[in-house]
Design a protein around this motif. Structure first.
Motif, mmCIF file in Angstrom:
data_model
loop_
_atom_site.group_PDB
_atom_site.id
_atom_site.type_symbol
_atom_site.label_atom_id
_atom_site.label_comp_id
_atom_site.label_asym_id
_atom_site.label_seq_id
_atom_site.Cartn_x
_atom_site.Cartn_y
_atom_site.Cartn_z
ATOM 1 N N TRP A 145 0.840 -1.203 0.000
ATOM 2 C CA TRP A 145 0.000 0.000 0.000
ATOM 3 C C TRP A 145 0.873 1.249 0.000
ATOM 4 C CZ3 TRP A 145 -4.962 1.016 -0.776
ATOM 5 C CH2 TRP A 145 -5.440 2.279 -0.437
ATOM 6 N N GLN A 221 -6.485 -14.567 -4.518
ATOM 7 C CA GLN A 221 -5.696 -13.415 -4.090
ATOM 8 C C GLN A 221 -5.447 -12.465 -5.257
ATOM 9 O OE1 GLN A 221 -2.308 -15.407 -2.434
ATOM 10 N NE2 GLN A 221 -3.223 -15.588 -0.403
ATOM 11 N N LYS A 226 -4.521 -9.132 -3.982
ATOM 12 C CA LYS A 226 -3.795 -9.427 -2.747
ATOM 13 C C LYS A 226 -2.570 -10.269 -3.059
ATOM 14 C CE LYS A 226 -4.300 -11.800 1.701
ATOM 15 N NZ LYS A 226 -3.137 -12.670 1.501
ATOM 16 N N GLU A 230 0.178 -10.675 2.830
ATOM 17 C CA GLU A 230 -0.427 -9.420 3.244
ATOM 18 C C GLU A 230 -1.643 -9.686 4.134
ATOM 19 O OE1 GLU A 230 0.707 -6.307 -0.314
ATOM 20 O OE2 GLU A 230 -1.196 -7.359 -0.404
ATOM 21 N N TYR A 231 -2.034 -8.656 4.885
ATOM 22 C CA TYR A 231 -3.150 -8.788 5.820
ATOM 23 C C TYR A 231 -4.222 -7.761 5.498
ATOM 24 C CZ TYR A 231 0.329 -11.575 8.173
ATOM 25 O OH TYR A 231 1.277 -12.527 8.441
ATOM 26 N N ALA A 232 -5.469 -8.230 5.497
ATOM 27 C CA ALA A 232 -6.599 -7.352 5.190
ATOM 28 C C ALA A 232 -7.024 -6.618 6.459
ATOM 29 C CB ALA A 232 -7.762 -8.179 4.640
ATOM 30 N N GLN A 234 -9.116 -3.228 8.128
ATOM 31 C CA GLN A 234 -10.024 -2.096 7.991
ATOM 32 C C GLN A 234 -9.765 -1.163 9.169
ATOM 33 O OE1 GLN A 234 -14.262 -2.503 8.798
ATOM 34 N NE2 GLN A 234 -14.748 -1.279 6.993
ATOM 35 N N ILE A 241 -11.230 -1.859 2.948
ATOM 36 C CA ILE A 241 -10.206 -2.728 3.530
ATOM 37 C C ILE A 241 -8.891 -2.489 2.788
ATOM 38 C CG2 ILE A 241 -9.471 -5.136 3.772
ATOM 39 C CD1 ILE A 241 -12.407 -5.847 4.191
ATOM 40 N N GLN A 242 -7.791 -2.408 3.515
ATOM 41 C CA GLN A 242 -6.476 -2.185 2.928
ATOM 42 C C GLN A 242 -5.616 -3.432 3.126
ATOM 43 O OE1 GLN A 242 -4.542 1.457 4.123
ATOM 44 N NE2 GLN A 242 -6.479 2.568 4.302
ATOM 45 N N MET A 243 -4.772 -3.740 2.128
ATOM 46 C CA MET A 243 -3.872 -4.871 2.205
ATOM 47 C C MET A 243 -2.521 -4.370 2.697
ATOM 48 S SD MET A 243 -6.242 -6.745 1.255
ATOM 49 C CE MET A 243 -5.284 -8.172 1.714
ATOM 50 N N ASN A 273 -11.025 -6.512 13.107
ATOM 51 C CA ASN A 273 -9.853 -7.110 12.456
ATOM 52 C C ASN A 273 -9.366 -8.360 13.182
ATOM 53 O OD1 ASN A 273 -9.095 -5.007 10.266
ATOM 54 N ND2 ASN A 273 -9.422 -3.765 12.105
ATOM 55 N N ALA A 276 -7.754 -11.174 10.895
ATOM 56 C CA ALA A 276 -6.455 -10.781 10.332
ATOM 57 C C ALA A 276 -5.385 -10.783 11.407
ATOM 58 C CB ALA A 276 -6.561 -9.397 9.690
#
Length: 311
Positions: A145, A221, A226, A230-232, A234, A241-243, A273, A276
């Motif tokens: 990101w 993915q 994805k 990586e981890y999802a 929020q 949601i960000q990776m 979360n 994750a």
């Protein structure tokens, strides 16, 4: 008719169902029929994991294509049936003049394998296969990101798959031998690819179902943008949601949590979360505990501030 249905191409309907689910999960009906006919034609048994089908670009009709993936032993077996195959007498020749990097730990530039084929006069001739590291190694771009751009972008770094990292000589040697076998026996082996040439989807230590699930996971993915590892996450409620890459997750979460004003917000972030954060703990216990301790410390800090204000 019943007998044919029960033992089509030597497989019962139940076996065909297992084969499709484990060895050709993304094939459509025509591709699966072709896969079964091809397995029969090559004399390879999918139930013994000798041959699998991989579909590339399954969501794009214009680019979609199926490739047949065979272990190196299967390729050797096909060549041996010709009666004109002799395996290499010397070990694989490696050229080790490349720079040693994270994506080439031994500095291998290429591997050369020589097998032998007999002609109609009974003479044996060498058939050479070569594989260059930079053309075959399973290396992928790392994505992460980018706050400034507001989206995921390549970081400029590249990563080598675990299998290629653990067994670099074996993997590049199999690619070279597969090249030699296709060159020497094009009518028998043309169009078949060894597992090492398939992008590292299948690990030889995996069961077929585990390997297919790994491939299915990779496809999912890719569909959601994805990268493995990586981890999802929020951050604020309602935000996308960000990776987050493993190396950035502690700093990103710490920065966000430190900016929260109430214990309820910390608990809400933690609850949203939960999965994750559990996966992070499973992947890296120390990192998972550090993040948990950081959020606990922030909660205690906010509780003290609230008590002081109340007093």
């Amino acid at each position: 008719m019943t007998a044919l249905v029960q033992h089509h191409q030597g497989f019962t309907p139940a076996q065909l169902d297992i084969i499709r689910k484990t060895c050709a999960p993304e094939t459509n009906n025509d591709e699966f029929n072709l896969f079964i006919e091809s397995a029969k034609g090559y004399g390879l048994n999918p139930m013994k994991r000798q041959i699998m089908a991989m579909v590339f670009s399954p969501k794009d009709p214009k680019k979609r294509r199926m490739s047949l993936i065979v272990e190196i032993g299967g390729l050797r077996a096909i060549a041996s049936r010709s009666g004109r195959y002799r395996p290499a007498g010397d070990p694989t020749a490696f050229e080790m003049d490349a720079e040693k990097t994270a994506t080439n730990p031994l500095g291998i530039s290429r591997a050369v394998v020589t097998v032998f084929k007999q002609d109609d006069r009974g003479q044996w001739h060498p058939v050479v296969g070569e594989a260059w590291w930079d053309e075959h190694a399973d290396v992928t771009d790392e994505w992460a990101w980018n706050d400034q751009a507001g989206k995921r972008q390549p970081t400029g770094k590249k990563t080598l798959s675990n299998t290629w990292g653990k067994m670099p000589r074996l993997m590049i040697a199999k690619c070279a031998e597969a090249q030699a076998l296709r060159k020497g026996w094009p009518e028998d082996i043309g169009g078949l690819y060894e597992q090492a040439e398939s992008g590292g989807v299948w690990d030889e230590n995996m069961l077929p179902t585990e390997a297919i699930e790994a491939h299915a996971t990779e496809v999912r993915q890719q569909m959601i943008g994805k990268r493995a590892g990586e981890y999802a996450i929020q951050f604020a409620m309602g935000e996308p949601i960000q990776m987050i890459a493993p190396g950035q997750i502690y700093d990103r979460i710490a920065e966000y949590v430190r900016g929260l004003d109430t214990t309820m917000e910390v608990r809400d972030f933690r609850a949203r979360n939960k999965e994750a954060l559990r996966r992070l703990w499973g992947d890296d216990k120390d990192a998972g505990l550090s993040i948990s301790e950081m959020m606990d410390a922030r909660t205690e800090e906010l509780e003290r501030e609230a008590e002081n204000e109340a007093a």
